[in-house]
Design a protein around this motif. Sequence first.
Motif, PDB file in Angstrom:
ATOM      1  N   VAL A 210      13.206  37.239  -6.172  1.00 48.90           N
ATOM      2  CA  VAL A 210      12.458  38.301  -6.861  1.00 48.90           C
ATOM      3  C   VAL A 210      13.229  38.804  -8.074  1.00 48.90           C
ATOM      4  N   GLN A 211      14.514  39.086  -7.933  1.00 50.10           N
ATOM      5  CA  GLN A 211      15.309  39.585  -9.051  1.00 50.10           C
ATOM      6  C   GLN A 211      15.467  38.538 -10.145  1.00 50.10           C
ATOM      7  N   ALA A 212      15.585  37.284  -9.752  1.00 46.77           N
ATOM      8  CA  ALA A 212      15.709  36.226 -10.763  1.00 46.77           C
ATOM      9  C   ALA A 212      14.434  36.110 -11.589  1.00 46.77           C
ATOM     10  N   ASP A 213      13.261  36.191 -10.931  1.00 46.30           N
ATOM     11  CA  ASP A 213      12.003  36.151 -11.680  1.00 46.30           C
ATOM     12  C   ASP A 213      11.911  37.331 -12.643  1.00 46.30           C
ATOM     13  N   GLY A 214      12.283  38.523 -12.150  1.00 44.41           N
ATOM     14  CA  GLY A 214      12.248  39.696 -13.030  1.00 44.41           C
ATOM     15  C   GLY A 214      13.203  39.555 -14.199  1.00 44.41           C
ATOM     16  N   ALA A 215      14.409  39.025 -13.937  1.00 42.82           N
ATOM     17  CA  ALA A 215      15.382  38.853 -15.022  1.00 42.82           C
ATOM     18  C   ALA A 215      14.895  37.847 -16.048  1.00 42.82           C
ATOM     19  N   THR A 225      17.532  45.530 -18.431  1.00 42.12           N
ATOM     20  CA  THR A 225      16.864  45.293 -17.144  1.00 42.12           C
ATOM     21  C   THR A 225      17.278  43.952 -16.556  1.00 42.12           C
ATOM     22  N   ALA A 226      17.376  42.955 -17.420  1.00 38.50           N
ATOM     23  CA  ALA A 226      17.813  41.632 -16.947  1.00 38.50           C
ATOM     24  C   ALA A 226      19.238  41.707 -16.402  1.00 38.50           C
ATOM     25  N   GLY A 227      20.095  42.477 -17.074  1.00 42.68           N
ATOM     26  CA  GLY A 227      21.476  42.617 -16.598  1.00 42.68           C
ATOM     27  C   GLY A 227      21.539  43.271 -15.234  1.00 42.68           C
ATOM     28  N   ARG A 228      20.732  44.327 -15.029  1.00 44.02           N
ATOM     29  CA  ARG A 228      20.715  44.972 -13.717  1.00 44.02           C
ATOM     30  C   ARG A 228      20.203  44.017 -12.638  1.00 44.02           C
ATOM     31  N   ALA A 229      19.200  43.227 -12.994  1.00 40.66           N
ATOM     32  CA  ALA A 229      18.674  42.258 -12.017  1.00 40.66           C
ATOM     33  C   ALA A 229      19.727  41.231 -11.652  1.00 40.66           C
ATOM     34  N   LEU A 230      20.480  40.765 -12.671  1.00 38.91           N
ATOM     35  CA  LEU A 230      21.546  39.797 -12.377  1.00 38.91           C
ATOM     36  C   LEU A 230      22.646  40.414 -11.526  1.00 38.91           C
ATOM     37  N   ALA A 231      22.932  41.692 -11.776  1.00 39.26           N
ATOM     38  CA  ALA A 231      23.939  42.372 -10.954  1.00 39.26           C
ATOM     39  C   ALA A 231      23.474  42.481  -9.506  1.00 39.26           C
ATOM     40  N   THR A 232      22.185  42.773  -9.325  1.00 37.12           N
ATOM     41  CA  THR A 232      21.637  42.826  -7.965  1.00 37.12           C
ATOM     42  C   THR A 232      21.710  41.470  -7.287  1.00 37.12           C
ATOM     43  N   ILE A 233      21.404  40.424  -8.067  1.00 36.21           N
ATOM     44  CA  ILE A 233      21.506  39.063  -7.509  1.00 36.21           C
ATOM     45  C   ILE A 233      22.936  38.780  -7.057  1.00 36.21           C
ATOM     46  N   LYS A 309       7.783  39.510   0.080  1.00 40.59           N
ATOM     47  CA  LYS A 309       7.139  38.204   0.155  1.00 40.59           C
ATOM     48  C   LYS A 309       5.619  38.304   0.177  1.00 40.59           C
ATOM     49  N   HIS A 310       5.064  39.346   0.794  1.00 37.16           N
ATOM     50  CA  HIS A 310       3.631  39.366   1.060  1.00 37.16           C
ATOM     51  C   HIS A 310       2.882  40.555   0.473  1.00 37.16           C
ATOM     52  N   ALA A 311       3.553  41.662   0.202  1.00 33.71           N
ATOM     53  CA  ALA A 311       2.824  42.875  -0.197  1.00 33.71           C
ATOM     54  C   ALA A 311       2.321  42.825  -1.630  1.00 33.71           C
ATOM     55  N   GLY A 312       2.932  42.043  -2.489  1.00 38.02           N
ATOM     56  CA  GLY A 312       2.508  41.985  -3.881  1.00 38.02           C
ATOM     57  C   GLY A 312       3.570  42.555  -4.804  1.00 38.02           C
ATOM     58  N   PRO A 313       3.504  42.206  -6.094  1.00 39.39           N
ATOM     59  CA  PRO A 313       4.573  42.604  -7.029  1.00 39.39           C
ATOM     60  C   PRO A 313       4.646  44.094  -7.298  1.00 39.39           C
ATOM     61  N   GLU A 314       3.552  44.825  -7.174  1.00 44.81           N
ATOM     62  CA  GLU A 314       3.546  46.257  -7.497  1.00 44.81           C
ATOM     63  C   GLU A 314       3.617  47.139  -6.255  1.00 44.81           C
ATOM     64  N   ALA A 315       3.813  46.541  -5.121  1.00 44.88           N
ATOM     65  CA  ALA A 315       3.799  47.315  -3.874  1.00 44.88           C
ATOM     66  C   ALA A 315       5.035  48.192  -3.768  1.00 44.88           C
ATOM     67  N   ARG A 316       4.848  49.340  -3.188  1.00 45.67           N
ATOM     68  CA  ARG A 316       5.946  50.255  -2.907  1.00 45.67           C
ATOM     69  C   ARG A 316       6.059  50.424  -1.397  1.00 45.67           C
ATOM     70  N   ALA A 317       7.277  50.655  -0.941  1.00 42.87           N
ATOM     71  CA  ALA A 317       7.537  50.747   0.503  1.00 42.87           C
ATOM     72  C   ALA A 317       8.299  52.026   0.809  1.00 42.87           C
ATOM     73  N   ARG A 318       8.216  52.438   2.056  1.00 47.34           N
ATOM     74  CA  ARG A 318       8.941  53.606   2.521  1.00 47.34           C
ATOM     75  C   ARG A 318       9.584  53.279   3.868  1.00 47.34           C
ATOM     76  N   VAL A 319      10.852  53.646   3.999  1.00 46.00           N
ATOM     77  CA  VAL A 319      11.619  53.395   5.222  1.00 46.00           C
ATOM     78  C   VAL A 319      11.973  54.742   5.841  1.00 46.00           C
ATOM     79  N   ALA A 320      11.723  54.880   7.127  1.00 47.55           N
ATOM     80  CA  ALA A 320      12.079  56.097   7.863  1.00 47.55           C
ATOM     81  C   ALA A 320      12.794  55.685   9.143  1.00 47.55           C
ATOM     82  N   VAL A 321      13.992  56.204   9.312  1.00 50.24           N
ATOM     83  CA  VAL A 321      14.782  55.923  10.529  1.00 50.24           C
ATOM     84  C   VAL A 321      15.255  57.257  11.089  1.00 50.24           C
TER      85      VAL A 321
END
Length: 395
Positions: A210-215, A225-233, A309-321
């Motif tokens: 995902v980050q490589a495609d964005g970069a 933005t590309a630099g941040r994506a590469l750093a994440t990779i 993988k499945h939600a789509g490129p613009e999907a947002r998620a929320r995690v609660a623990v």
Amino acid sequence: MTALTTDRQPWRLGPRGERWFDVALVAVLALPALAFLVNESVDVGVFILLETLPLLWRRRRPALVFAAIAMASLAQVAVLDLPTSGQAAFPIALYSVARYGRPAATAAAVVVGFAAAGVASWDWLKEYDETSRAAYVSYFLSMVTVVVAAWALGALGRTREAYVAALIERGERIARDAEQRVELAAQEERARIAREMHDVVAHGLTTIVVQADGARYAAATSPETAGRALATISETGRQSLTEMRSLLGLLRSDDTGTAPVPTLSDLPRLVAGEEGVSADLPGADVQVPPGVGLAAYRIVQEALTNVRKHAGPEARARVAVRVAADAVDVTVTDDGRGATAPDDGRGHGIAGMRERAAVHGGTFRAGPRAGGGFEVVARIPHKGATRGVAGGSKQ
């Protein structure tokens, strides 16, 4: 190995040793027959041989051997007036029946032994007219004692052999059970490592793709933005390699594989590397059993992997623990495609998450939400939690 395979194992003759022992026994008992045959006492020598030679088969045919020796002894009483050394074979044959024969044959042999004691006492004392009844009874009781002793020793040997055989069988059964437990433990460990490898590889590679495609798309228009994506990779790759080395270390004999496994305290760092993910992690600073913390971490990791993988490129998620007094509650939701998300049927993510929760006796539910998107809910029981180093959250 069991105690029966050590130096404390009861000493026993093997099949070859038993054969040589019987040959030596017969040779010793039959040796006087040579002297009688040389001195022209053929009848005595023949009776000694008839009474001792059958002992060669006393282990395989104990009842038949006893019958042959008893008949030879009876014939000797009719022909000779005095006992011979060959009659020592009679109690040995009785012992063999009690040791190796059937109970019915043993009982019959004891009865025959009592009768033989009476007949022999009468035959050997009849020449003495002045012999009293008390002398006859004394002689009879002495011979009955020999019969009873032979039977008792045989029965004791039979009981001891059965006891040793039972111990050996029990030891072999325990060894088989131990081997089965080791094999089952190895299978469980392989399954655990497979789940860990799936989580590490799937999460790391999905993030990198995902980050490589964005970069690639941002390289021309937004170098930052590309630099941040590469750093994440780069960071994701290093983290995945570290976790894989830890897992692979379990498979190497020269590596202990003791690198720390992820826990709840690692969730803020996991979420911080995700774009479009918000988090509510009040339980990230709570210390729970390592297995529970690892299961919660992997469920969140796999759920976020499925979002990408499945939600789509613009999907947002929320995690609660959240960590309760007796369980860890994990909820991961997204606003993506939900029920319309493509599924190639080759993934093991949901099955792996369900297995992780089930291992600890927990519950798991995953499926599309009514208002759109997808939801993963897991509850993992634990036996207690303590407050640790404070974690973070990303809103």
